[in-house]
Structure formats: C-alpha cells, structure tokens
Design a protein around this motif. Structure first.
Motif, PDB file in Angstrom:
ATOM      1  N   LEU A   1      36.134  16.043  18.630  1.00 31.99           N
ATOM      2  CA  LEU A   1      36.251  14.708  18.068  1.00 31.99           C
ATOM      3  C   LEU A   1      35.552  13.687  18.942  1.00 31.99           C
ATOM      4  N   LEU A   2      35.850  13.690  20.240  1.00 33.43           N
ATOM      5  CA  LEU A   2      35.295  12.691  21.130  1.00 33.43           C
ATOM      6  C   LEU A   2      33.794  12.864  21.310  1.00 33.43           C
ATOM      7  N   GLY A   3      33.318  14.102  21.248  1.00 35.03           N
ATOM      8  CA  GLY A   3      31.896  14.343  21.422  1.00 35.03           C
ATOM      9  C   GLY A   3      31.100  14.366  20.139  1.00 35.03           C
TER      10      GLY A   3
ATOM     11  N   PRO B   1      23.396  23.178  20.739  1.00 35.04           N
ATOM     12  CA  PRO B   1      23.509  24.190  21.796  1.00 35.04           C
ATOM     13  C   PRO B   1      24.891  24.130  22.442  1.00 35.04           C
ATOM     14  N   ASP B   2      25.228  25.164  23.199  1.00 30.46           N
ATOM     15  CA  ASP B   2      26.568  25.232  23.795  1.00 30.46           C
ATOM     16  C   ASP B   2      26.547  24.865  25.275  1.00 30.46           C
TER      17      ASP B   2
ATOM     18  N   ARG C   1      44.860  19.690  34.812  1.00 27.20           N
ATOM     19  CA  ARG C   1      43.412  19.845  34.883  1.00 27.20           C
ATOM     20  C   ARG C   1      43.007  21.000  33.970  1.00 27.20           C
ATOM     21  N   PHE C   2      42.061  20.722  33.046  1.00 25.29           N
ATOM     22  CA  PHE C   2      41.609  21.742  32.116  1.00 25.29           C
ATOM     23  C   PHE C   2      40.086  21.815  32.112  1.00 25.29           C
ATOM     24  N   ASP C   3      39.536  23.028  32.122  1.00 23.51           N
ATOM     25  CA  ASP C   3      38.113  23.243  31.907  1.00 23.51           C
ATOM     26  C   ASP C   3      37.908  23.593  30.439  1.00 23.51           C
ATOM     27  N   LEU C   4      37.193  22.734  29.716  1.00 20.19           N
ATOM     28  CA  LEU C   4      36.969  22.910  28.282  1.00 20.19           C
ATOM     29  C   LEU C   4      35.488  23.154  28.040  1.00 20.19           C
ATOM     30  N   ASP C   5      35.144  24.351  27.592  1.00 20.91           N
ATOM     31  CA  ASP C   5      33.746  24.667  27.313  1.00 20.91           C
ATOM     32  C   ASP C   5      33.265  23.900  26.081  1.00 20.91           C
ATOM     33  N   TRP C   6      31.965  23.571  26.083  1.00 17.81           N
ATOM     34  CA  TRP C   6      31.382  22.987  24.891  1.00 17.81           C
ATOM     35  C   TRP C   6      31.547  23.975  23.738  1.00 17.81           C
ATOM     36  N   PRO C   7      31.821  23.500  22.535  1.00 17.14           N
ATOM     37  CA  PRO C   7      32.050  24.427  21.421  1.00 17.14           C
ATOM     38  C   PRO C   7      30.780  25.184  21.036  1.00 17.14           C
TER      39      PRO C   7
ATOM     40  N   GLY D   1      25.833   7.393  33.401  1.00 18.85           N
ATOM     41  CA  GLY D   1      26.535   8.503  34.025  1.00 18.85           C
ATOM     42  C   GLY D   1      25.638   9.706  34.259  1.00 18.85           C
ATOM     43  N   ASP D   2      24.469   9.709  33.613  1.00 21.73           N
ATOM     44  CA  ASP D   2      23.470  10.786  33.748  1.00 21.73           C
ATOM     45  C   ASP D   2      23.883  12.079  33.065  1.00 21.73           C
ATOM     46  N   GLY D   3      25.037  12.104  32.406  1.00 17.55           N
ATOM     47  CA  GLY D   3      25.478  13.306  31.721  1.00 17.55           C
ATOM     48  C   GLY D   3      24.975  13.340  30.291  1.00 17.55           C
ATOM     49  N   LEU D   4      24.507  14.510  29.866  1.00 18.28           N
ATOM     50  CA  LEU D   4      23.963  14.687  28.525  1.00 18.28           C
ATOM     51  C   LEU D   4      24.769  15.748  27.786  1.00 18.28           C
ATOM     52  N   THR D   5      25.328  15.379  26.650  1.00 16.94           N
ATOM     53  CA  THR D   5      26.114  16.313  25.854  1.00 16.94           C
ATOM     54  C   THR D   5      25.184  17.206  25.033  1.00 16.94           C
ATOM     55  N   PRO D   6      25.742  18.231  24.371  1.00 17.67           N
ATOM     56  CA  PRO D   6      24.902  19.060  23.504  1.00 17.67           C
ATOM     57  C   PRO D   6      24.159  18.285  22.420  1.00 17.67           C
TER      58      PRO D   6
END
Length: 417
Positions: free
Chosen positions: A391-393, A100-101, A88-94, A51-56
């Motif tokens: 939880l998921l991340g 990192p955030d 639809r929700f925009d959820l910022d990284w914690p 998916g090319d997406g990278l989490t914190p």
C-alpha cells in the motif's frame, strides 16, 4: 479555440529542469523523434536533498530508459526494514509482474546527471547554467510559446514542460498556485561515515518523538555503499506542531539517540544538514494549461504515503511525453489542444484515487493517538505489514493476490485527488 500564432521555434518542446522528471520527459520525447531543448539552472554534478532510496517503481523506470544499474555506484536492496514500537521487521519487496523485486540507492550528487546524460545520448540538447525566469506568452491566445532566462535570452517552442520543482516559476508565471488542501512534507537529511553504509534493506523508523510528542513522519537510514549512510527525517504538515519544529535540531537529537557504534556524530558528518519541501497529492493543478504541462514536483506528484517522488517524476514524464507526441504529430491546432487537455485526466486516472487514500492516511496519522495505535498494534502482525509495504509503496499487480485487489479497488473508488 484560440491557438498560438507564432511560427518561430528553437525546439519542438522546451523542458525546464533536468531532474528525474525533466530528463525522463525529454528522453521519451527525443526517442519519438521530437526536437527537445532541456534547460537546467545548475551545473552537474550538483547536490539535491533526498533520501537517495529508489523503490521498485523507480527501478522499473530506470530499466525502461536503459540506465546501466549494474555499473559502479548503484547499491541494491531487498526491501524495507521497519522499526517501531520496540519491534523490527525485514520486509522484502513483493514479487510482482509489473515491477522488479529489488530497490536501489544512488546519491543525487550524480543520479540526476546520469539521467540528463542519458537524455542527451538520445538526442536531447541539454543546456546547463540556464535559469528560466518566466514564460513568453502569445499576445492573442495567452498560450506559452517559449521562456525567458536570467541572462536575457529567449527560447521558443511549440510546447513547454515545467519540471522545475516545487517552487516552479513557470507554473506561477502561468497563474497556477498551490492547493492548500493537499498535504505538504519536509525532508531533512545528512550523511555520516558509518558501518551502516552497507545494508541489504532500506531502514525506516516509524516513531519520531519531540519530547513527549509522537510526530507524523518517519526517520530513515539508507546505506550508500561508499562508507557513508544517508540519514534523515520526513515530517508532515498534518501535525499541529509542524510549524514549530526545528527539523535540523530534531534530526541531531534523533541521531544522538542511536547506538554509538553507528557513528552518527558531528565528527563523522560528511555533509551539512539540508532540507526540502515535499509537495504531495497533486498540490498544483491543472497539470495542463495553455501550452504548459507540469511533471514531477512542479505538479505535486509525490506519494503522500511514503514521500517518494523520483518514481512519479519519471512516470509523469513518460505520460506527458506520450501525450505530447500524439498531440504534435500530424494534427491540426484544434486537435492538438484537445489531445493536450486530456493530460490532467490521464494523471487522475493513474494516481488520483491512490493519492486521495494517501491524503486521508496522512490526515489520520496527524493525530498522535492514531499514530501511536498504528505503530504499536500494526507492527506485530507480519501479514498486515506485508500488506502495508504494498500500500505505502504503491506496488501491486493489476490481477494479483487479495491484497493487490483490495488496494486497487480502494484506489479506484476513492475520489481522485
């Protein structure tokens, strides 16, 4: 305790596979002063289904290894946009102390090459176009003492790391097979020229329909920042329909249902639809046996909650390197073996309980009524969704807020995967 008798070596450690797991392992080993040979079957640049997406979590690892994420081609994001149940929700990284955030997007076309080059700059000898076909075993002990290659060459070392992915030849050659009691996912993706190429959020769609059936999985739209978007689906084998789904056709139909102005059409497709298996929750064990350590996908180190593999590939590489360095420096053969045998336990302590929670989660959402209930009744509650993103991340602090403490406690009491 029987140990290998061979003294001829081409390196202290051979790492097979120059994906994120292999390059991270090799980097940390070389930084500690070991002689490392990194063997990659393809030549860079090369494509990889992702998916090319990278989490914190992944960003933290890149920063630790000194990767310049401010260079051209890296696209930052603020968090996840979750779509489902008509909402639809925009959820910022914690905001956490440990991570990192922000997240990143970088295509695998050159992401793996960047990590391999970083390993080479740290002293790793990287060899491309070398296909490893199997292990070389010590006649007396049965330990792996090197590898054979497709062109007939042999390379010998004190230890070998398998970072050769889900279909790992090395693990199979050492008698390690997949566990059938672990979830398996499939990811399919393509790229489109699209105005959705530039977005501050990674977009996740929680509802995947095949005719009138709600499937366990999610769709994604990740802007690459170069005029294209990575669009794909991730599905789980916990659905009764798993084996009967044409994943590529499902992705085509899902894209056709998107707004026309997004441009998810055959004419705008810039790459073929490709798929890959996602081995989850430590589906191949043990992670150490007779001189061989498994890292990344070769040991099934993919998060069952979200299908994330890159962060865990790099993290398991770092953990393996720490144990290898401890084992090889200034120890007797018997001490070395005892140290190496701690590796599976260290992984279980780090991820085992959390992966078990993920296993239970994917088993639950394999039931359509559970998936439907969760989508329709969980999304309307922002506080619950903020808990879910942690939880998921797997994004918590050790001494954080109430949600961190709940997740950490659940991971601790769950039996390790």
């Amino acid at each position: 305790m029987t140990v290998p008798t061979t003294t001829q070596t081409d390196a202290d450690v051979i790492v097979v596979g120059a994906g994120p797991a292999g390059s991270a392992t090799a980097f940390y080993l070389a930084r500690s002063g070991l002689d490392v040979l990194l063997l990659e079957k393809t030549r860079f640049p090369r494509e990889k289904v992702c998916g090319d997406g990278l989490t914190p979590r992944a960003v933290k690892q890149l920063l630790q290894m000194g990767i310049d994420i401010d260079a051209p081609g890296w696209v930052r994001n603020k968090g996840l946009r979750v779509v489902g149940g008509g909402l639809r929700f925009d959820l910022d990284w914690p905001h956490l102390e440990r991570f990192p955030d922000f997240g990143l997007v970088r295509t695998r076309q050159d992401f793996d090459q960047i990590l391999a080059a970083n390993a080479a700059a740290s002293g790793v000898r990287v060899m491309e176009g070398v296909t490893v076909t199997g292990p070389i075993l010590d006649d007396r002990s049965g330990h792996i003492v090197g590898v054979t290659t497709k062109d007939g060459a042999e390379y010998r070392s004190r230890l070998v790391v398998a970072a050769d992915g889900n279909s790992t030849r090395l693990a199979l050659g050492m008698g390690l097979h997949k566990r059938e009691d672990r979830p398996m996912g499939v990811a399919v993706r393509t790229y489109f020229e699209s105005p959705r190429h530039d977005d501050d959020y990674l977009e996740i769609w929680l509802e995947l329909w095949a005719e009138d059936r709600l499937l366990p999985g999610y769709g994604w739209i990740f802007g690459v920042g170069d005029g294209t978007a990575n669009v794909g689906l991730g599905l789980l084998n916990t659905s009764a329909q798993f084996k009967n789904i044409d994943y590529r056709d499902l992705l085509r139909r899902w894209c056709k249902a998107m707004p026309a102005e997004w441009g998810f059409t055959e004419e705008n497709m810039t790459a073929p639809i490709r798929g890959a298996a996602l081995p989850m929750a430590f589906n191949r064990q043990p992670h150490y046996t007779r001189g061989l350590l498994l890292v990344g996908d070769s040991g099934g180190s993919i998060n069952p909650f979200n299908g994330e593999g890159i962060a865990y590939a790099m993290e398991t590489g770092e953990i393996a390197a720490e144990i290898i360095v401890k084992a090889l420096k200034g120890t007797t053969p018997a001490q070395r073996e005892r140290t190496l045998r701690t590796y599976p336990g260290v992984l279980k302590d780090a991820y085992g309980g959390y992966f078990t929670l993920g296993k239970w989660f994917v088993e639950a959402i394999g039931r359509p009524e559970v998936m439907r209930f969760g989508t329709r009744h969980g999304l309307p509650h922002p506080r619950l969704m903020r808990f879910a993103i942690k939880l998921l991340g797997n994004l918590t602090d050790r001494r954080g807020d109430a949600s961190d403490m709940i997740i950490n406690a659940l991971s601790k009491v769950a039996p390790p995967a």
